[in-house]
Design an enzyme around this catalytic site. Sequence first.
Site, PDB file in Angstrom:
ATOM      1  CG  ASP A 151      39.647 -25.075 140.698  1.00 19.85           C
ATOM      2  OD1 ASP A 151      39.043 -24.242 139.999  1.00 19.85           O
ATOM      3  OD2 ASP A 151      39.073 -26.058 141.199  1.00 19.85           O
TER       4      ASP A 151
ATOM      5  CG  HIS B  27      29.734 -35.372 138.841  1.00 21.37           C
ATOM      6  ND1 HIS B  27      29.022 -35.558 140.008  1.00 21.37           N
ATOM      7  CD2 HIS B  27      30.490 -34.262 139.042  1.00 21.37           C
ATOM      8  CE1 HIS B  27      29.326 -34.601 140.872  1.00 21.37           C
ATOM      9  NE2 HIS B  27      30.205 -33.816 140.312  1.00 21.37           N
TER      10      HIS B  27
HETATM   11  C1  SAM Z   1      32.366 -29.884 141.600  1.00 18.34           C
HETATM   12  S1  SAM Z   1      33.788 -28.966 141.939  1.00 18.34           S
HETATM   13  C2  SAM Z   1      34.811 -30.208 142.667  1.00 18.34           C
HETATM   14  C3  SAM Z   1      35.829 -29.611 143.579  1.00 18.34           C
HETATM   15  C4  SAM Z   1      36.666 -30.640 144.354  1.00 18.34           C
HETATM   16  N1  SAM Z   1      37.461 -31.462 143.477  1.00 18.34           N
HETATM   17  C5  SAM Z   1      35.808 -31.511 145.242  1.00 18.34           C
HETATM   18  O1  SAM Z   1      36.095 -32.690 145.340  1.00 18.34           O
HETATM   19  O2  SAM Z   1      34.868 -31.014 145.880  1.00 18.34           O
HETATM   20  C6  SAM Z   1      34.507 -28.758 140.344  1.00 18.34           C
HETATM   21  C7  SAM Z   1      35.751 -27.902 140.334  1.00 18.34           C
HETATM   22  O3  SAM Z   1      36.252 -27.839 138.989  1.00 18.34           O
HETATM   23  C8  SAM Z   1      36.805 -26.540 138.810  1.00 18.34           C
HETATM   24  N2  SAM Z   1      36.927 -26.266 137.373  1.00 18.34           N
HETATM   25  C9  SAM Z   1      35.940 -25.984 136.481  1.00 18.34           C
HETATM   26  N3  SAM Z   1      36.463 -25.813 135.257  1.00 18.34           N
HETATM   27  C10 SAM Z   1      37.796 -25.987 135.381  1.00 18.34           C
HETATM   28  C11 SAM Z   1      38.889 -25.986 134.444  1.00 18.34           C
HETATM   29  N4  SAM Z   1      38.689 -25.761 133.145  1.00 18.34           N
HETATM   30  N5  SAM Z   1      40.136 -26.237 134.922  1.00 18.34           N
HETATM   31  C12 SAM Z   1      40.348 -26.485 136.237  1.00 18.34           C
HETATM   32  N6  SAM Z   1      39.354 -26.509 137.170  1.00 18.34           N
HETATM   33  C13 SAM Z   1      38.101 -26.269 136.727  1.00 18.34           C
HETATM   34  C14 SAM Z   1      35.841 -25.641 139.533  1.00 18.34           C
HETATM   35  O4  SAM Z   1      36.399 -24.373 139.804  1.00 18.34           O
HETATM   36  C15 SAM Z   1      35.538 -26.473 140.780  1.00 18.34           C
HETATM   37  O5  SAM Z   1      36.419 -26.164 141.816  1.00 18.34           O
END
Ligand code: SAM
Length: 437
Positions: free
Chosen positions: A289, A337
């Site tokens: 992340d 999503h």
């Molecule tokens: C909706 S959350 C889902 C978190 C976790 N996978 C869950 O099941 O609850 C989306 C995650 O994507 C991460 N994220 C957003 N852009 C990203 C990127 N470019 N690379 C890696 N992670 C990213 C955010 O920091 C966040 O933790």
Amino acid sequence: MGSLGTGLVSPATTPPRQVDTIDTLVDTIKSCFYFLRHDASLQNEQQKAVNESKGPSKTENGFRESLNARTRLVQACRLLINALEGPTETSKNMALVDKHSLVSLQTINHYRIAELVPANGDISIEALADKVKLPADTLARILRQAMTYQVFREPRNGYISHTVTSMEIPRLEPLLTYQLEVCLPSSLGLIRWLKQGQEDAIKSPFQVAHHTEDSWWEYAGKRPSLIQGYGRYMELITNGGPHDVSHVVRGFAWESLGEALVVDIGGANGFVSVMLADAFPSLTLMIQDSTNLQEVADATIPAHLKGRVTFTPHSFFEPQKSTSRGADIFLLRHILHDWADEDCITILRQLTQCLKPGASIIVAEQVMSMPGAVDRERERVMRALDMQMMVQFGGKERTLEDWEGLFQRADESLEMVGVVKPDGSADSLIQLKKSSE
Ligand SMILES: C[S@@+](CC[C@H](N)C(=O)[O-])C[C@H]1O[C@@H](n2cnc3c(N)ncnc32)[C@H](O)[C@@H]1O
């Protein structure tokens, strides 16, 4: 894994939704109400028997039946209210009355008013106003509006006490703050976004409403309090209920992998990985992340799992490094999503490019059905989440056909080898492999 399309109804076979009359709704309400009343007395008897070690606890099936009856009852009550109000009042109420309940709740949460009201007894509005430095008359008007939704009550003139609803507000603070202070303004940007055309740089109403070209993730990444608040919100909504993390643990035969490396793409603070590591001792988990989650992830991973669960800062738009290219599973839970199709394709290609023979991508997401294919209460939530993805991220919830099309566009050799929707889960686990194997 289960068969493709489990539990899904294709557009062509979705039966038309039955039109409810006041008579049928009242019948439904009566039967569900009597079922639940009988069920409650049964539960009491069973609990007594368990306490006296005389019998088994209530079965999972029994709980599901009660839940179904409760959902049907809520749904029937909602429909009955609409039917009794008539078509004009329903829309009028939404526009004229209900909208104010959002801003009164937002204000109550913003000023932490629920924490200032004693759990027992009451407090004068004057004293409350003094504590939050607002004019007493203005505060009284806001609170009295909220009271029409059972948020607080006024047991004597000018004094406020809790109701069961207002008591819950402090616990729900992360959800209320994120939804009402960040997402509500984004929702109000929808028409401006629609009118200006959805050019490349401006993918979501969030960007229009918050005057930025940053995506929510870039924007929040630059504001530590926002990203931490979002983390607390995610923790709240994925702890129990249809998005509970246990559904991922139960929804796939993780034990069949033996010694395996799982990369939790966009794994936030690592709460999913920690649960998987606890349940399956032969798994090694790498959470990926953004850098600013390193600290919270380090705090989340318990000492006894530090050898098997690690956090690595990595953007999912970049190629995987040598340490993760050999993964057996790339897990994408609640990631795709959040993104428009073109972005999802980039994310998926970074994984398909390095998918070793036998390895899988697991996508844990909702699979949307056509209108009327699931009960109304579930559909209300699913449609609301779809709108949430649109306004906040420029993303979307997808049907099975959408998912299939997306995977094919990302890589023609990508095949859905299984779709499982664990009992009680809103999400399905979609397993993808390369077809050349
Ligand atoms: C909706 S959350 C889902 C978190 C976790 N996978 C869950 O099941 O609850 C989306 C995650 O994507 C991460 N994220 C957003 N852009 C990203 C990127 N470019 N690379 C890696 N992670 C990213 C955010 O920091 C966040 O933790």
